[in-house]
Design a protein around this motif. Structure first.
Motif, short mmCIF file in Angstrom:
data_model
loop_
_atom_site.label_atom_id
_atom_site.label_comp_id
_atom_site.label_asym_id
_atom_site.label_seq_id
_atom_site.Cartn_x
_atom_site.Cartn_y
_atom_site.Cartn_z
N ARG A 19 32.33 36.22 60.23
CA ARG A 19 32.57 35.55 58.95
C ARG A 19 33.95 34.89 58.93
O ARG A 19 34.89 35.37 59.56
N HIS A 20 34.05 33.83 58.18
CA HIS A 20 35.33 33.17 57.92
C HIS A 20 35.43 32.93 56.42
O HIS A 20 34.65 32.16 55.86
N LEU A 21 36.37 33.62 55.80
CA LEU A 21 36.57 33.49 54.36
C LEU A 21 37.82 32.65 54.13
O LEU A 21 38.85 32.88 54.76
N LYS A 22 37.73 31.71 53.23
CA LYS A 22 38.88 30.85 52.94
C LYS A 22 39.41 31.20 51.56
O LYS A 22 38.77 30.91 50.55
N THR A 23 40.59 31.82 51.54
CA THR A 23 41.11 32.33 50.28
C THR A 23 42.19 31.44 49.68
O THR A 23 42.66 31.73 48.58
N ALA A 24 42.60 30.40 50.40
CA ALA A 24 43.77 29.63 49.96
C ALA A 24 43.63 29.09 48.54
O ALA A 24 44.58 29.08 47.77
N GLY A 25 42.44 28.66 48.20
CA GLY A 25 42.24 28.00 46.91
C GLY A 25 41.82 28.92 45.78
O GLY A 25 41.46 28.44 44.70
N VAL A 26 41.89 30.22 46.00
CA VAL A 26 41.46 31.15 44.95
C VAL A 26 42.36 30.99 43.72
O VAL A 26 43.58 30.94 43.83
N ALA A 27 41.74 30.88 42.58
CA ALA A 27 42.50 30.66 41.34
C ALA A 27 43.20 31.95 40.92
O ALA A 27 42.63 33.04 41.04
N PRO A 28 44.43 31.83 40.40
CA PRO A 28 45.12 33.03 39.90
C PRO A 28 44.38 33.64 38.72
O PRO A 28 43.76 32.93 37.92
N GLU A 29 44.46 34.96 38.64
CA GLU A 29 43.92 35.65 37.46
C GLU A 29 44.50 37.05 37.38
O GLU A 29 44.92 37.62 38.38
N GLY A 30 44.52 37.59 36.19
CA GLY A 30 44.98 38.96 35.97
C GLY A 30 46.46 39.14 36.30
O GLY A 30 47.23 38.18 36.41
N SER A 83 42.00 43.79 49.26
CA SER A 83 41.79 42.83 48.18
C SER A 83 42.86 41.76 48.20
O SER A 83 43.91 41.90 48.85
N LEU A 84 42.56 40.70 47.50
CA LEU A 84 43.49 39.58 47.37
C LEU A 84 43.95 39.53 45.93
O LEU A 84 43.16 39.76 45.01
N CYS A 85 45.22 39.24 45.74
CA CYS A 85 45.74 39.18 44.38
C CYS A 85 46.63 37.96 44.20
O CYS A 85 47.61 37.80 44.94
N ARG A 86 46.26 37.12 43.26
CA ARG A 86 47.11 35.98 42.86
C ARG A 86 47.28 36.09 41.36
O ARG A 86 46.53 35.48 40.60
N PRO A 87 48.26 36.84 40.91
CA PRO A 87 48.36 37.11 39.47
C PRO A 87 48.77 35.88 38.68
O PRO A 87 49.50 35.01 39.16
N SER A 88 48.28 35.85 37.44
CA SER A 88 48.68 34.79 36.52
C SER A 88 49.38 35.37 35.30
O SER A 88 49.85 34.62 34.45
N GLU A 89 49.39 36.70 35.21
CA GLU A 89 49.97 37.36 34.02
C GLU A 89 50.97 38.41 34.46
O GLU A 89 51.02 38.79 35.62
N GLN A 101 59.03 37.22 40.86
CA GLN A 101 59.75 35.95 40.74
C GLN A 101 58.92 34.91 41.48
O GLN A 101 58.72 35.02 42.69
N GLY A 102 58.44 33.94 40.76
CA GLY A 102 57.65 32.88 41.38
C GLY A 102 56.20 33.30 41.57
O GLY A 102 55.85 34.47 41.40
N PRO A 103 55.37 32.33 41.92
CA PRO A 103 53.95 32.63 42.16
C PRO A 103 53.79 33.66 43.27
O PRO A 103 54.55 33.65 44.24
N GLN A 104 52.80 34.51 43.10
CA GLN A 104 52.58 35.62 44.04
C GLN A 104 51.22 35.46 44.72
O GLN A 104 50.24 35.05 44.09
N ARG A 105 51.20 35.84 45.97
CA ARG A 105 49.93 35.94 46.70
C ARG A 105 50.02 37.20 47.54
O ARG A 105 50.83 37.27 48.48
N HIS A 106 49.23 38.19 47.19
CA HIS A 106 49.29 39.50 47.86
C HIS A 106 47.98 39.80 48.57
O HIS A 106 46.90 39.52 48.04
N LEU A 107 48.09 40.40 49.73
CA LEU A 107 46.94 41.00 50.40
C LEU A 107 47.17 42.50 50.26
O LEU A 107 48.18 43.03 50.73
#
Ligand code: FE2
Length: 404
Positions: free
Chosen positions: A73-84, A102-108, A160-166
């Protein structure tokens, strides 16, 4: 962590009277494996048991995707919208009984405190920086850090700033690989990092504040919220071996050799039935006859998840920062047709990636299904067809400089 730390004030001996402005403090032993594993002892202004109200319990539900076919499998996560936020925004990609990824791109922002009551966590910070505020003190983090949080740690993100966590969560322990430590716990010569690369909390801020504070605890397959009447960061001092810490992937010293070094040379952490590895920019194999990309291999007893962070994988069509490849057990994988020949003479790689190998099969979520490109499994076949050009031969999968 196999070394001793101390922040704030602690009494001369454990288990004796210790007072703050005349008030006897509450001593809490936070320990593993009964009373024989690593532990820390914390001194609170208030009892950590004091709960004013029981809030809701919200079960965690993983929506499983059972694919029609067993395939790479190849999953493309770059464009995942922020949430939570940094907790509610964690979206499970894959999991088994040993680890959830899990992937986390928080918006709150978190307006509560969190504690994983039954598991250790590793949060790889792909993007962003900030401070993890914890009962052990402030833990600054930045891009490229692994933030290692032992179970029982109450914390809150101040990003601080947008976050992208694995995020990796495990009911087992996250540890420095056993072979990197001597019998006293010191990291040995030859290990790819040292104690100086490990950063514990820097400052302890004791908060003396009454009010209503929500503490959300991951426990029993869900999240239980408690309302407490005193700020959870009421610790005046602590010492011991158990605390959150950071380690930067950029401080991992790659081990290279005359011929190909196998994936265990990249190991960063050990978990229960899984490992986490770091693939960092490095010189490649230097024997005149070396083939500087890996041999094909079959994961007979493991599943391999690789998260691509940055670097030169532009030579691999479709694989980009935020991509995840999953090579499940039972199938061989390796460089695509032509790549071994093309790689000859290559002496370095700039790619940065995080790998998790699990020893038991992973389940996939519907979130993963929505990110799956659906064609990766075919890339070895297509690139072997007459007419596949060089760019095609460089396509998805085990790339020119990859470790796969
Ligand atoms: Fe592999």
């Amino acid at each position: 962590m196999p070394f001793y730390q101390r922040l704030g004030d602690v009494p001369r001996k454990r288990h004796i009277q210790f007072r703050d402005n005349g008030t006897l403090l509450t001593e809490e032993v936070m320990g593993l494996e009964g009373f024989t594993g690593n532990e820390s002892i914390l001194y609170h202004l208030q009892s950590p048991c004091r709960v004013m109200e029981l809030g809701p319990f919200v079960p965690t539900v993983h929506e499983e995707w059972v694919p029609d076919a067993h395939a790479h499998r190849h999953l493309k996560t770059a464009g995942v919208a922020p949430e939570g936020d940094e907790i509610t925004g964690r979206r499970t990609l894959m999991w088994n009984a040993d680890v959830e990824i899990s992937l986390c791109r928080p918006s709150e922002s978190m307006d509560y405190f969190f504690r994983n009551g039954e598991g250790d966590e590793v949060i790889f910070v792909h993007e962003g920086s900030g401070t993890l505020e914890t009962i052990f003190g402030a833990l600054p983090y930045r891009e490229g850090d692994y933030v290692v949080v032992p179970r029982g740690t109450t914390y809150r993100f101040k990003p601080q700033g947008p976050q992208r966590h694995l995020v990796f969560e495990t009911p087992g322990l996250i540890e420095i690989p056993r072979r990197y430590r001597n019998q006293s716990g010191q990291i040995v010569e030859g290990a790819p990092y040292y104690h100086r690369d490990i950063h514990p909390p820097t400052e302890l801020h004791t908060v003396r504040e009454r009010g209503e504070f929500a503490v959300k605890v991951r426990v029993r397959g869900g999240h239980q919220t408690y309302i407490v009447d005193y700020h959870p960061f009421d610790v005046v001092g602590w010492d011991g071996y158990l605390f959150p810490w950071t380690f930067s992937i950029h401080d991992f010293e790659p081990i290279t050799g005359r011929i190909h070094q196998p994936p265990p040379s990249h190991q960063t952490f050990q978990g229960r039935n899984f490992v986490i590895c770091s693939f960092c920019p490095r010189k490649l194999d230097f024997d005149p006859l070396a083939v500087p990309i890996p041999y094909h291999h079959s994961n007979l007893q493991s599943e391999e998840m690789i998260y691509y962070v940055s670097g030169n994988f532009g030579s691999r069509r479709g694989v980009e920062a935020g991509s995840i490849t999953l090579h499940p057990s039972g199938l061989p994988h390796g460089p695509q047709p032509g790549l071994a020949e093309q790689a000859l003479g290559i002496h370095e790689t700039s790619e940065l990636a995080v790998m998790c190998d699990t020893f038991h099969p992973l389940k996939l979520s519907t979130f993963a299904r929505d990110l799956d490109d659906g064609i990766y499994w075919r890339s070895w076949y297509e690139n072997a067809q007459p007419g596949a050009d060089e760019a095609g031969a460089d396509a998805t999968g085990a790339g020119l400089t990859s470790h796969l």
